[in-house]
Design a protein around this motif. Structure first.
Motif, mmCIF file in Angstrom:
data_model
loop_
_atom_site.group_PDB
_atom_site.id
_atom_site.type_symbol
_atom_site.label_atom_id
_atom_site.label_comp_id
_atom_site.label_asym_id
_atom_site.label_seq_id
_atom_site.Cartn_x
_atom_site.Cartn_y
_atom_site.Cartn_z
ATOM 1 N N GLY A 131 -7.351 8.478 4.183
ATOM 2 C CA GLY A 131 -6.596 9.397 5.018
ATOM 3 C C GLY A 131 -5.710 10.287 4.178
ATOM 4 O O GLY A 131 -5.615 10.184 2.968
ATOM 5 N N SER A 132 -5.068 11.204 4.842
ATOM 6 C CA SER A 132 -4.161 12.082 4.114
ATOM 7 C C SER A 132 -2.748 11.728 4.522
ATOM 8 O O SER A 132 -2.505 11.295 5.646
ATOM 9 N N MET A 133 -1.843 11.906 3.590
ATOM 10 C CA MET A 133 -0.443 11.653 3.902
ATOM 11 C C MET A 133 0.048 12.817 4.723
ATOM 12 O O MET A 133 0.269 13.898 4.199
ATOM 13 N N LYS A 134 0.185 12.580 5.981
ATOM 14 C CA LYS A 134 0.603 13.666 6.855
ATOM 15 C C LYS A 134 2.102 13.856 6.817
ATOM 16 O O LYS A 134 2.586 14.961 6.884
ATOM 17 N N ASP A 135 2.804 12.744 6.745
ATOM 18 C CA ASP A 135 4.257 12.877 6.708
ATOM 19 C C ASP A 135 4.867 11.661 6.032
ATOM 20 O O ASP A 135 4.192 10.697 5.684
ATOM 21 N N GLU A 136 6.179 11.726 5.898
ATOM 22 C CA GLU A 136 6.910 10.672 5.214
ATOM 23 C C GLU A 136 6.903 9.381 6.035
ATOM 24 O O GLU A 136 6.876 8.279 5.481
ATOM 25 N N ALA A 137 6.886 9.441 7.339
ATOM 26 C CA ALA A 137 6.882 8.263 8.209
ATOM 27 C C ALA A 137 5.587 7.464 8.016
ATOM 28 O O ALA A 137 5.606 6.235 7.969
ATOM 29 N N ALA A 138 4.480 8.171 7.902
ATOM 30 C CA ALA A 138 3.204 7.502 7.694
ATOM 31 C C ALA A 138 3.191 6.791 6.346
ATOM 32 O O ALA A 138 2.659 5.680 6.207
ATOM 33 N N LEU A 139 3.780 7.428 5.314
ATOM 34 C CA LEU A 139 3.854 6.834 3.999
ATOM 35 C C LEU A 139 4.727 5.572 4.029
ATOM 36 O O LEU A 139 4.369 4.537 3.478
ATOM 37 N N LYS A 140 5.875 5.627 4.701
ATOM 38 C CA LYS A 140 6.765 4.464 4.817
ATOM 39 C C LYS A 140 6.060 3.323 5.572
ATOM 40 O O LYS A 140 6.177 2.156 5.197
ATOM 41 N N GLN A 141 5.330 3.691 6.617
ATOM 42 C CA GLN A 141 4.608 2.684 7.395
ATOM 43 C C GLN A 141 3.547 2.002 6.531
ATOM 44 O O GLN A 141 3.387 0.779 6.554
ATOM 45 N N PHE A 142 2.811 2.819 5.747
ATOM 46 C CA PHE A 142 1.795 2.253 4.860
ATOM 47 C C PHE A 142 2.436 1.322 3.826
ATOM 48 O O PHE A 142 1.951 0.228 3.587
ATOM 49 N N ILE A 143 3.517 1.808 3.199
ATOM 50 C CA ILE A 143 4.186 1.010 2.167
ATOM 51 C C ILE A 143 4.656 -0.321 2.748
ATOM 52 O O ILE A 143 4.461 -1.382 2.142
ATOM 53 N N GLN A 144 5.250 -0.287 3.929
ATOM 54 C CA GLN A 144 5.737 -1.523 4.558
ATOM 55 C C GLN A 144 4.570 -2.475 4.868
ATOM 56 O O GLN A 144 4.625 -3.650 4.544
ATOM 57 N N LEU A 145 3.508 -1.961 5.480
ATOM 58 C CA LEU A 145 2.356 -2.787 5.845
ATOM 59 C C LEU A 145 1.681 -3.345 4.600
ATOM 60 O O LEU A 145 1.392 -4.541 4.514
ATOM 61 N N TYR A 146 1.451 -2.487 3.603
ATOM 62 C CA TYR A 146 0.763 -2.917 2.388
ATOM 63 C C TYR A 146 1.599 -3.948 1.627
ATOM 64 O O TYR A 146 1.073 -4.965 1.146
ATOM 65 N N THR A 147 2.900 -3.708 1.543
ATOM 66 C CA THR A 147 3.804 -4.645 0.857
ATOM 67 C C THR A 147 3.792 -6.003 1.558
ATOM 68 O O THR A 147 3.711 -7.052 0.896
ATOM 69 N N ASP A 148 3.863 -6.016 2.881
ATOM 70 C CA ASP A 148 3.827 -7.275 3.639
ATOM 71 C C ASP A 148 2.512 -8.019 3.411
ATOM 72 O O ASP A 148 2.503 -9.247 3.223
ATOM 73 N N GLN A 149 1.415 -7.272 3.426
ATOM 74 C CA GLN A 149 0.107 -7.900 3.224
ATOM 75 C C GLN A 149 -0.026 -8.455 1.807
ATOM 76 O O GLN A 149 -0.573 -9.541 1.614
ATOM 77 N N ARG A 150 0.490 -7.736 0.808
ATOM 78 C CA ARG A 150 0.411 -8.210 -0.577
ATOM 79 C C ARG A 150 1.317 -9.428 -0.778
ATOM 80 O O ARG A 150 0.961 -10.361 -1.491
ATOM 81 N N LYS A 151 2.476 -9.433 -0.103
ATOM 82 C CA LYS A 151 3.360 -10.605 -0.159
ATOM 83 C C LYS A 151 2.633 -11.824 0.416
ATOM 84 O O LYS A 151 2.670 -12.915 -0.162
ATOM 85 N N GLN A 152 1.969 -11.600 1.553
ATOM 86 C CA GLN A 152 1.231 -12.695 2.181
ATOM 87 C C GLN A 152 0.126 -13.190 1.249
ATOM 88 O O GLN A 152 -0.068 -14.392 1.072
ATOM 89 N N TYR A 153 -0.584 -12.255 0.616
ATOM 90 C CA TYR A 153 -1.637 -12.633 -0.321
ATOM 91 C C TYR A 153 -1.066 -13.462 -1.465
ATOM 92 O O TYR A 153 -1.590 -14.524 -1.799
ATOM 93 N N HIS A 154 -0.001 -12.965 -2.097
ATOM 94 C CA HIS A 154 0.572 -13.665 -3.255
ATOM 95 C C HIS A 154 1.162 -15.026 -2.863
ATOM 96 O O HIS A 154 1.057 -15.988 -3.628
ATOM 97 N N MET A 155 1.756 -15.135 -1.671
ATOM 98 C CA MET A 155 2.287 -16.426 -1.201
ATOM 99 C C MET A 155 1.131 -17.428 -1.037
ATOM 100 O O MET A 155 1.227 -18.575 -1.472
ATOM 101 N N ARG A 156 0.063 -16.964 -0.419
ATOM 102 C CA ARG A 156 -1.090 -17.860 -0.222
ATOM 103 C C ARG A 156 -1.733 -18.221 -1.563
ATOM 104 O O ARG A 156 -2.149 -19.355 -1.778
#
Length: 174
Positions: A131-156
């Motif tokens: 996708g394309s970065m349409k705005d800053e909100a989408a980027l923040k949402q991606f960063i939050q989701l990706y960070t949470d998923q990577r935390k979950q991966y590393h914890m497991r």
């Protein structure tokens, strides 16, 4: 004439007395019943009969107690049967839980969970790159989701590594 040593009382009798015993049944019966061996035998029979009667009386006097004990045994047997059935059920449940939560099963589940967490974070990253970065909100949402998923991966992954260090890899290797 041969002498009879088994009945000494007969040896003391004369011929007339012996003839009377042979001819007179009442006299013979009286003589016979007065023999020492017969008296001893009758006394012994009476003693045995009295002993048997005493034992029978004693046994009959214990009948109520014996019946009560039989009933108690039956009740205890029923209780034991019920408790054994409960124990068998609990042992089967324990076995099921032991199999469901065995180190091999837990290792498999944890390995699957690590792989799924990594797939989810990779899919999120791929979707972001597509996708394309349409705005800053989408980027923040991606960063939050990706960070949470990577935390979950590393914890497991840390849990998996700790599990393998503690229990081995499930194939007998530490």
């Amino acid at each position: 004439m041969a002498q009879n040593r088994d009945f000494p009382e007969v040896q003391t009798l004369g011929s007339d007395e012996l003839k009377t015993l042979i001819d007179d049944d009442v006299a013979f019966e009286q003589f016979f019943n007065n023999l020492a061996i017969i008296k001893n035998r009758k006394a012994l029979n009476e003693d045995v009969q009295r002993g048997n009667e005493d034992m029978a009386t004693a046994n009959l006097s214990m009948k109520a107690e014996i019946e009560a004990l039989k009933e108690e045994i039956t009740d205890l047997s029923n209780v034991a049967r019920v408790q054994k059935a409960e124990l068998d059920t609990k042992l089967a449940r324990k076995q099921e839980l032991m199999e469901r939560h065995s180190p091999q099963v837990l290792l498999g589940r944890l390995t699957t969970a690590v792989a799924q967490a990594e797939e989810h974070s990779d899919a999120t990253a791929e979707a972001f790159h597509q996708g394309s970065m349409k705005d800053e909100a989408a980027l923040k949402q991606f960063i939050q989701l990706y960070t949470d998923q990577r935390k979950q991966y590393h914890m497991r992954k840390l849990k998996l590594d700790g599990f393998v260090d503690m229990f081995g890899d499930g194939q007998g290797r530490p």
